[in-house]
Structures are given as C-alpha cells and as structure tokens.
Scaffold this motif. Structure first.
Motif, PDB file in Angstrom:
ATOM      1  N   MET A 166     -65.482 -72.804 -29.042  1.00 54.21           N
ATOM      2  CA  MET A 166     -64.282 -72.927 -28.106  1.00 54.21           C
ATOM      3  C   MET A 166     -64.757 -73.550 -26.859  1.00 54.21           C
ATOM      4  SD  MET A 166     -62.452 -69.240 -28.724  1.00 54.21           S
ATOM      5  CE  MET A 166     -63.892 -68.323 -29.441  1.00 54.21           C
ATOM      6  N   VAL A 167     -64.054 -74.685 -26.323  1.00 52.62           N
ATOM      7  CA  VAL A 167     -64.394 -75.342 -25.231  1.00 52.62           C
ATOM      8  C   VAL A 167     -63.440 -74.990 -24.168  1.00 52.62           C
ATOM      9  CG1 VAL A 167     -64.802 -77.593 -24.257  1.00 52.62           C
ATOM     10  CG2 VAL A 167     -65.682 -77.038 -26.799  1.00 52.62           C
ATOM     11  N   LEU A 168     -63.531 -74.276 -23.426  1.00 51.05           N
ATOM     12  CA  LEU A 168     -62.679 -73.779 -22.215  1.00 51.05           C
ATOM     13  C   LEU A 168     -62.668 -74.373 -21.008  1.00 51.05           C
ATOM     14  CD1 LEU A 168     -62.985 -69.638 -23.353  1.00 51.05           C
ATOM     15  CD2 LEU A 168     -61.615 -71.706 -24.371  1.00 51.05           C
ATOM     16  N   ARG A 169     -61.644 -74.525 -20.600  1.00 53.01           N
ATOM     17  CA  ARG A 169     -61.404 -74.931 -19.291  1.00 53.01           C
ATOM     18  C   ARG A 169     -61.870 -76.360 -18.986  1.00 53.01           C
ATOM     19  NH1 ARG A 169     -63.181 -69.528 -16.236  1.00 53.01           N
ATOM     20  NH2 ARG A 169     -61.272 -68.200 -16.735  1.00 53.01           N
ATOM     21  N   ALA A 170     -61.687 -77.420 -19.943  1.00 54.59           N
ATOM     22  CA  ALA A 170     -62.169 -78.539 -20.170  1.00 54.59           C
ATOM     23  C   ALA A 170     -61.317 -79.515 -18.994  1.00 54.59           C
ATOM     24  CB  ALA A 170     -62.009 -79.216 -21.486  1.00 54.59           C
ATOM     25  N   PRO A 171     -61.836 -80.048 -18.032  1.00 59.27           N
ATOM     26  CA  PRO A 171     -61.351 -80.962 -17.383  1.00 59.27           C
ATOM     27  C   PRO A 171     -60.889 -82.471 -18.027  1.00 59.27           C
ATOM     28  CG  PRO A 171     -63.701 -81.001 -16.632  1.00 59.27           C
ATOM     29  CD  PRO A 171     -63.274 -79.947 -17.694  1.00 59.27           C
ATOM     30  N   ALA A 172     -60.032 -83.312 -17.407  1.00 62.85           N
ATOM     31  CA  ALA A 172     -59.704 -84.311 -17.799  1.00 62.85           C
ATOM     32  C   ALA A 172     -60.709 -85.332 -18.124  1.00 62.85           C
ATOM     33  CB  ALA A 172     -58.603 -85.194 -16.877  1.00 62.85           C
ATOM     34  N   ALA A 173     -61.982 -85.063 -17.056  1.00 59.43           N
ATOM     35  CA  ALA A 173     -63.280 -85.927 -17.236  1.00 59.43           C
ATOM     36  C   ALA A 173     -63.836 -85.588 -18.730  1.00 59.43           C
ATOM     37  CB  ALA A 173     -64.100 -85.885 -16.153  1.00 59.43           C
ATOM     38  N   ILE A 229     -60.647 -77.480 -28.060  1.00 57.55           N
ATOM     39  CA  ILE A 229     -60.545 -77.947 -26.853  1.00 57.55           C
ATOM     40  C   ILE A 229     -59.540 -77.514 -26.104  1.00 57.55           C
ATOM     41  CG2 ILE A 229     -61.062 -79.908 -25.244  1.00 57.55           C
ATOM     42  CD1 ILE A 229     -62.471 -81.453 -27.685  1.00 57.55           C
ATOM     43  N   ARG A 230     -59.832 -76.678 -25.077  1.00 56.10           N
ATOM     44  CA  ARG A 230     -58.555 -76.017 -24.215  1.00 56.10           C
ATOM     45  C   ARG A 230     -58.799 -76.298 -22.676  1.00 56.10           C
ATOM     46  NH1 ARG A 230     -57.048 -75.768 -28.910  1.00 56.10           N
ATOM     47  NH2 ARG A 230     -56.610 -73.822 -29.926  1.00 56.10           N
ATOM     48  N   GLY A 231     -57.734 -76.232 -21.988  1.00 54.32           N
ATOM     49  CA  GLY A 231     -57.740 -76.560 -20.674  1.00 54.32           C
ATOM     50  C   GLY A 231     -57.766 -75.215 -19.927  1.00 54.32           C
ATOM     51  N   SER A 232     -57.227 -75.196 -18.744  1.00 52.02           N
ATOM     52  CA  SER A 232     -57.522 -74.296 -18.013  1.00 52.02           C
ATOM     53  C   SER A 232     -56.344 -72.938 -18.020  1.00 52.02           C
ATOM     54  CB  SER A 232     -57.334 -74.472 -16.442  1.00 52.02           C
ATOM     55  OG  SER A 232     -58.618 -75.363 -16.183  1.00 52.02           O
ATOM     56  N   ASP A 233     -55.501 -73.002 -19.116  1.00 49.99           N
ATOM     57  CA  ASP A 233     -54.624 -71.768 -19.178  1.00 49.99           C
ATOM     58  C   ASP A 233     -55.211 -70.688 -19.733  1.00 49.99           C
ATOM     59  OD1 ASP A 233     -52.482 -70.256 -20.132  1.00 49.99           O
ATOM     60  OD2 ASP A 233     -51.198 -71.867 -20.596  1.00 49.99           O
ATOM     61  N   ASP A 234     -55.617 -69.696 -19.079  1.00 48.20           N
ATOM     62  CA  ASP A 234     -56.561 -68.663 -19.373  1.00 48.20           C
ATOM     63  C   ASP A 234     -55.840 -67.591 -20.338  1.00 48.20           C
ATOM     64  OD1 ASP A 234     -58.662 -69.410 -17.885  1.00 48.20           O
ATOM     65  OD2 ASP A 234     -57.977 -68.578 -16.203  1.00 48.20           O
ATOM     66  N   GLU A 235     -54.357 -67.642 -20.416  1.00 51.60           N
ATOM     67  CA  GLU A 235     -53.565 -66.811 -21.166  1.00 51.60           C
ATOM     68  C   GLU A 235     -53.887 -67.319 -22.763  1.00 51.60           C
ATOM     69  OE1 GLU A 235     -52.064 -63.835 -20.967  1.00 51.60           O
ATOM     70  OE2 GLU A 235     -52.934 -64.001 -19.149  1.00 51.60           O
ATOM     71  N   LYS A 236     -53.750 -68.789 -23.018  1.00 50.24           N
ATOM     72  CA  LYS A 236     -53.713 -69.239 -24.250  1.00 50.24           C
ATOM     73  C   LYS A 236     -55.282 -69.287 -24.484  1.00 50.24           C
ATOM     74  CE  LYS A 236     -50.144 -72.492 -24.041  1.00 50.24           C
ATOM     75  NZ  LYS A 236     -49.597 -73.980 -24.235  1.00 50.24           N
ATOM     76  N   ASN A 237     -56.366 -69.350 -23.581  1.00 55.00           N
ATOM     77  CA  ASN A 237     -57.618 -69.131 -24.147  1.00 55.00           C
ATOM     78  C   ASN A 237     -58.030 -67.930 -24.743  1.00 55.00           C
ATOM     79  OD1 ASN A 237     -58.071 -71.755 -23.081  1.00 55.00           O
ATOM     80  ND2 ASN A 237     -58.931 -71.433 -20.906  1.00 55.00           N
ATOM     81  N   LEU A 290     -63.999 -65.290 -17.903  1.00 56.78           N
ATOM     82  CA  LEU A 290     -63.437 -65.965 -18.744  1.00 56.78           C
ATOM     83  C   LEU A 290     -61.762 -65.474 -18.822  1.00 56.78           C
ATOM     84  CD1 LEU A 290     -65.788 -66.548 -21.794  1.00 56.78           C
ATOM     85  CD2 LEU A 290     -65.050 -67.971 -19.683  1.00 56.78           C
ATOM     86  N   ARG A 291     -61.554 -64.509 -18.120  1.00 55.58           N
ATOM     87  CA  ARG A 291     -60.103 -64.211 -18.049  1.00 55.58           C
ATOM     88  C   ARG A 291     -59.465 -64.550 -16.675  1.00 55.58           C
ATOM     89  NH1 ARG A 291     -59.418 -59.083 -20.977  1.00 55.58           N
ATOM     90  NH2 ARG A 291     -61.551 -58.607 -22.100  1.00 55.58           N
TER      91      ARG A 291
END
Length: 387
Positions: free
Chosen positions: A307-314, A336-344, A361-362
């Motif tokens: 799980m790759v969390l809070r991955a920025p566009a870069a 690969i996940r962005g910064s939506d902590d609920e989905k993470n 991570l919450r």
C-alpha cells in the motif's frame, strides 16, 4: 535439457491394461503410466497441466497424442508416491513442515513441490545451505515454485541462483553478526541508523505476520548509504525480510496456516517536516535499482499487498522508473493511493487490526505528524564520525 522428455507411446496396450481401468486410476498414477508407455492420456486437469507444461517446455505442444519416457522424472515419481499414499524412497524429508504442507496444498501443487525437492537434493551441499537447509524447507521451495508459475525446472534454476547469491554474499554469517551488533546497539553505525531509520513495525496483520511501514516521506536512503555504505543499508533491509520469513515459518509450524506473503505500507506524504522530498527521492533511485533485482531473486513471492499511501503527483515519475524493476505479479498487488485518508483507512483495515494502524496514518494534523515515528530525517554529511 527440459525437465520433461517427450516421445511417442507404443501403439498396442499390454493385455493387463485397459482403457477403462486406466480411467479409473487417479490422475497422478496415470501420469506415470502414460509416461512409461501405458494407456491413453486421461482427461484430468492436473494430469493435462503437467503434460502441457512438458510439451510447452520442449516446444512440442500439439504434436503428440501420448507421452512417454524410459524412466519417470522426479516429479512423476513424487506424484505416484503421493497418490499411492506411500513414501518415495529418495524423498528424504518427513518433518512437521512437510506434514503441514501435505494438508495445505492440492495434489497437483504438492506433487510439483515434492518433485522440486527431489530435483534440488544436490543443492543440500551448496554453500548457500551451509548454515540453513534452504533446499529442504517446504515453505522456501513453495515460494520459488509459485514465483515461476509452478514450473519445476524454472523454480530449480531460480533457487540455484538465489543460493549462489547467498553463498557469494555470505549472507547467513553477515546477518548473524549484524543482528548481534544491532541488538547490542553500541556501534556508531547502529546508533546512526537508529537515529535516522524510517522503517518501523506496525504490529501483526490479521494473519498474524509482521507489517512494516517504510516512511519515504521522511527518510533519506541516499544519506544513509553515503555514511554507512550500501552493504549496511542492505543488511538492515535483509534483517527485516529474514525476520518476516521466520515469522511465516513459525506460524506455519505452530498452527499449520500457510501464509507466504506479507503486507507492506509505504508513507509518501509531502509533509514539509523533513526538507528535500524530491532530492531525497532521487537519491533513493540508484540504490533501489541495484538492490531490487537481488532482493527479488532471493525473496520471491513475499508481497501480498503493498500500500503506497499519500502519494503526491511527483510520485508518478518515480513509479515509471520503478515499474520495470517490479515483477508483473507483484505490480498487481501494489495499491497506489493519494491523500484521502478515509479511503486509505479502508485499505489498511482490510489487512490490519485497528490497534496496528498508527494515528499518523489516520490524520495529517500537524501535531499528529510531529509525533510520528519512525522519524527519519536528512542525514548530515560526516554524521557517522560525529556519533
């Protein structure tokens, strides 16, 4: 030379063997009888899978309606012994690990696993097995077998290459010495690594195996390698991987539950708490380009979910670089996940108990992130000398 050898079966069946009696046999017994010239090929998926694999290996797929050999291969001897409920004379291991394995696998995969063991017996004397009998352990062999899609010949080659690396690197000796140094905690390099470490254990997943978080968001792999050397950095990674493998084996021996792979969490958030996210990321690229092939060779089939969390566009730039280094089957297990902590959190809760999910991570509240551990941090030049 292929693991299997193909040739035409005789045109006339022996009087004591009929097609009807052959159909009544188990698929595994039919494998061996067909291979030594008895009977027709049964329409059993396990049998057909073995024969199709052989034909594919030899490039003879579709050219023969029957298959035979002068003597059965190790795989076919293992299949016959398995289905006859007997022990093959040259199958030399009868311990708890193999006993649990017999109860955990279907007959086709178990036969291939036993066949791999028989083919790998000569590796018992390999330098990579001097301290640990890797070529005898059912869990180890199963990892290599599954990594090669059940192809025994390819699994044997893969295993041999991994053992060559373990021997050449002198892994067991170096890792044992490193573990003692790490536990003692007095050396300058251990103190430096602990100060700037960005890898930590979250606890056990729902299967009972350890889950590690790697905080590239805060870590400085390039700085650690510059100060400590690549070998020490790799030993730290291997320390974690070997510990996970031991936990998997302990779980299997204790409970009989077969869980080969692990959950990994990667925190990539751009929090601004440690400077130079991009420069630190670029500094990690050449290190992991060198390490990835070695680790994939020595530790196959170890990722259940990454799980790759809070991955920025870069991160997309770095993922394009990394993808060719990641086996195809492993790529399918990467989320690969962005910064939506609920989905993470939904992803994390799928594998982790609630008390194993850290607060950072919450929530991305500054006060929470300030207390997150492991911290990581930029490693100053000359840091080892100043410890």
């Amino acid at each position: 030379m292929s693991f299997f050898t193909c040739c035409q079966a005789p045109d006339v069946l022996p009087e004591f063997e009929t097609v009807e009696s052959l159909r009544q046999e188990t698929a595994a017994e039919a494998v061996v009888k067909a291979d030594i010239g008895f009977g027709e090929r049964p329409e059993d998926p396990v049998f057909l899978g073995l024969v199709h694999q052989r034909e594919f290996d030899e490039g003879t797929a579709g050219t023969s309606s029957a298959v035979s050999t002068n003597t059965p291969s190790a795989l076919e001897r293992a299949v016959l012994a398995l289905n006859a409920n007997t022990e093959e004379a040259d199958f030399d291991i009868d311990d708890l690990e193999w006993e649990h394995m017999r109860a955990s696998l279907d007959s086709g995969e178990l036969a291939k696993l036993r066949g791999l063991r028989l083919e790998a017996k000569h590796l018992d004397a390999h330098g990579g097995c001097a301290k640990v009998p890797h070529a005898q352990r059912a869990l180890t062999l199963l990892r290599f077998l599954r990594a090669q899609g059940g192809n025994v010949r390819s699994a044997l080659t893969h295993l041999s290459e991994a053992l060559d690396w373990r021997r050449d690197f002198d892994l067991e000796r170096k890792l044992e010495a490193w573990q003692l140094e790490w536990d003692e905690g007095k050396s300058a390099r251990v103190q430096l690594l602990r100060k700037y470490d960005f890898v930590g254990c979250l606890g056990n997943d729902k299967e009972g195996l350890p889950v590690y978080v790697t905080r590239f968001s805060q870590g400085d792999p390039g700085g650690l390698v510059r100060e400590l050397g690549e070998e020490v950095y790799m030993l730290r990674i291997l320390q974690v991987m070997e510990g996970q493998a031991q936990a998997s084996r302990s779980l299997f021996l204790k409970t009989g539950r077969l869980v080969l792979d692990f959950v990994e969490v990667f925190d990539l958030g751009m929090y601004g708490l440690v400077q130079g996210w991009l420069s630190r990321a670029w500094g990690a690229v050449p290190i992991y380009k060198r390490l990835a092939p070695l680790l994939d060779c020595a530790y196959p089939e170890r990722v259940r979910c990454a799980m790759v969390l809070r991955a920025p566009a870069a991160f997309s730039v770095f993922w394009r670089i990394a993808q060719p280094l990641v086996p195809e089957e492993t790529r399918k297990r990467v989320r690969i996940r962005g910064s939506d902590d609920e989905k993470n959190l939904e992803d994390l809760r799928e594998f982790l108990h609630e008390d194993c999910i850290p607060q950072y991570l919450r929530s991305q509240e500054p006060s929470v992130l300030q207390n997150a551990r492991p911290w990581g941090g930029v490693v100053p030049r000359g840091a080892l000398r100043s410890v």
